[in-house]
Scaffold this motif. Structure first.
Motif, PDB file in Angstrom:
ATOM      1  N   UNK A  65      51.565  65.512  22.814  1.00 41.49           N
ATOM      2  CA  UNK A  65      51.950  64.808  24.035  1.00 41.49           C
ATOM      3  C   UNK A  65      51.606  63.325  23.953  1.00 41.49           C
ATOM      4  N   UNK A  66      50.412  63.032  23.465  1.00 35.57           N
ATOM      5  CA  UNK A  66      49.889  61.654  23.492  1.00 35.57           C
ATOM      6  C   UNK A  66      50.354  60.811  22.312  1.00 35.57           C
ATOM      7  N   UNK A  67      50.812  61.476  21.250  1.00 40.97           N
ATOM      8  CA  UNK A  67      51.156  60.727  20.039  1.00 40.97           C
ATOM      9  C   UNK A  67      49.956  60.402  19.169  1.00 40.97           C
ATOM     10  N   UNK A  68      48.754  60.781  19.617  1.00 36.53           N
ATOM     11  CA  UNK A  68      47.518  60.452  18.891  1.00 36.53           C
ATOM     12  C   UNK A  68      47.213  61.588  17.898  1.00 36.53           C
ATOM     13  N   UNK A  69      47.976  61.606  16.830  1.00 32.99           N
ATOM     14  CA  UNK A  69      47.871  62.696  15.866  1.00 32.99           C
ATOM     15  C   UNK A  69      46.666  62.540  14.930  1.00 32.99           C
ATOM     16  N   UNK A  70      46.309  63.669  14.318  1.00 31.80           N
ATOM     17  CA  UNK A  70      45.235  63.681  13.319  1.00 31.80           C
ATOM     18  C   UNK A  70      45.817  64.183  12.006  1.00 31.80           C
ATOM     19  N   UNK A 100      42.475  59.742  12.157  1.00 32.44           N
ATOM     20  CA  UNK A 100      42.886  59.782  13.561  1.00 32.44           C
ATOM     21  C   UNK A 100      43.747  58.574  13.882  1.00 32.44           C
ATOM     22  N   UNK A 101      44.949  58.844  14.358  1.00 34.30           N
ATOM     23  CA  UNK A 101      45.817  57.760  14.840  1.00 34.30           C
ATOM     24  C   UNK A 101      45.399  57.428  16.269  1.00 34.30           C
ATOM     25  N   UNK A 102      45.111  56.169  16.531  1.00 35.55           N
ATOM     26  CA  UNK A 102      44.744  55.771  17.890  1.00 35.55           C
ATOM     27  C   UNK A 102      43.417  56.353  18.311  1.00 35.55           C
ATOM     28  N   UNK A 103      43.435  57.131  19.376  1.00 35.22           N
ATOM     29  CA  UNK A 103      42.194  57.650  19.952  1.00 35.22           C
ATOM     30  C   UNK A 103      42.222  59.170  19.967  1.00 35.22           C
ATOM     31  N   UNK A 155      41.095  58.174  26.552  1.00 29.38           N
ATOM     32  CA  UNK A 155      41.504  56.915  25.928  1.00 29.38           C
ATOM     33  C   UNK A 155      40.438  56.316  25.023  1.00 29.38           C
ATOM     34  N   UNK A 156      39.322  57.056  24.865  1.00 29.10           N
ATOM     35  CA  UNK A 156      38.268  56.583  23.963  1.00 29.10           C
ATOM     36  C   UNK A 156      38.506  57.119  22.552  1.00 29.10           C
ATOM     37  N   UNK A 213      44.632  56.072  29.763  1.00 31.77           N
ATOM     38  CA  UNK A 213      45.160  57.435  29.633  1.00 31.77           C
ATOM     39  C   UNK A 213      46.562  57.577  30.227  1.00 31.77           C
ATOM     40  N   UNK A 214      46.871  56.804  31.244  1.00 33.42           N
ATOM     41  CA  UNK A 214      48.211  56.885  31.835  1.00 33.42           C
ATOM     42  C   UNK A 214      49.290  56.496  30.830  1.00 33.42           C
TER      43      UNK A 214
END
Lengths: 123, 123
Positions: B61-66, B86-89, B94-95, B118-119
Motif C-alpha cells: 500500500x505504502x510503496x515502502x518495500x523491503x 528498506x525503501x523509504x521508511x 512515517x519513521x 503517513x497521509x
C-alpha cells in the motif's frame, strides 16, 4: 511504561538484543513484566525462559552477561529492542550472535565460528 | 531450509528486519511458511499479518518495500533475521524504524521524527 506494553496471551513480549555500539543483532528472547522490572532495576538483562518457565538472568551460568544500555519499544508496543553491552558471547554455542546460519545460493551456511568452547561456558 | 525452522503453534515465526548496511533494526513482524517461500522467490519481503490474517507484502500500500538481501536464522531455528534494503521508511508512522520510543531517566521519549507524512503513504 510497563502499562503501555502489549503482552501476548501468555504475558510475554519478544525482546531483540542488539549490541549498542556495533549494531549487531545478538539474539531474540522473551520477557514478562517481572523480568522487565528486574532488568530496569538491576541494569542487567533478565529474560523469561519459556522452556524452563522461570526468570533467566542472562549469563547466570555462563558469565556472559548483558548490561542494559537502553530499552526501546516499537510503534505497536508489542516488541522490545534492548540496546545492550554483551560480555563475551550471546549464544550458547559460543558464538557472538545466535544468528549464524544464513541462506546463500539456496544452501544453509554458517557465517560465524564459535569464539569460546561451550564446555568452557557450561562445563 | 524451511524444514529446519520451528514455527509456533500458529504456524508463525518472528522475523526481525535489519537494514543490511547501517545495522539499524527496523521492525519485527511474523512470517509463515508461505510468506517465507514468497519472499525467497520474489526477493521482496512478505510477512503474515496477524491482525488481517493474510499475506502482507511489505509496501503493497505504502510503496515502502523491503528488498531481501539475506535470510538468517538463529541457533534454535525459531527466529529469523532478515537483512534487507528498506525503501523509504519501515514504520507506518512515517519513521524509518518502528523502534522510536525509548526509556530515558524513567520517562518514555521519542528518539526519531517522522520522515514522511503517513497521509502521503496511505492517504
Amino acid at each position: 511504561m510497563l502499562d503501555l506494553l502489549r503482552f501476548d496471551e501468555n504475558g510475554l513480549i519478544p525482546a531483540i538484543a542488539q549490541q549498542h555500539d556495533t549494531g549487531e543483532v545478538l539474539m531474540l528472547a522473551w520477557m514478562n513484566r517481572d523480568s522487565i522490572e528486574e532488568t530496569l532495576e538491576s541494569g542487567n538483562v533478565c529474560y523469561w525462559s519459556r522452556s524452563r518457565a522461570r526468570l533467566w538472568r542472562k549469563g547466570e551460568t555462563s558469565g556472559q552477561t548483558q548490561k542494559l544500555i537502553e530499552l526501546r519499544f516499537d510503534c505497536d508496543a508489542d516488541t522490545l529492542l534492548l540496546m545492550v553491552d554483551q560480555k563475551g558471547v550471546a549464544c550458547h554455542t559460543g558464538r557472538r550472535s545466535c544468528f549464524y546460519a544464513a541462506m546463500r545460493d539456496g544452501q544453509v551456511v554458517e557465517i560465524a565460528e564459535p569464539e569460546i568452547d561451550p564446555a568452557a561456558l557450561y562445563g
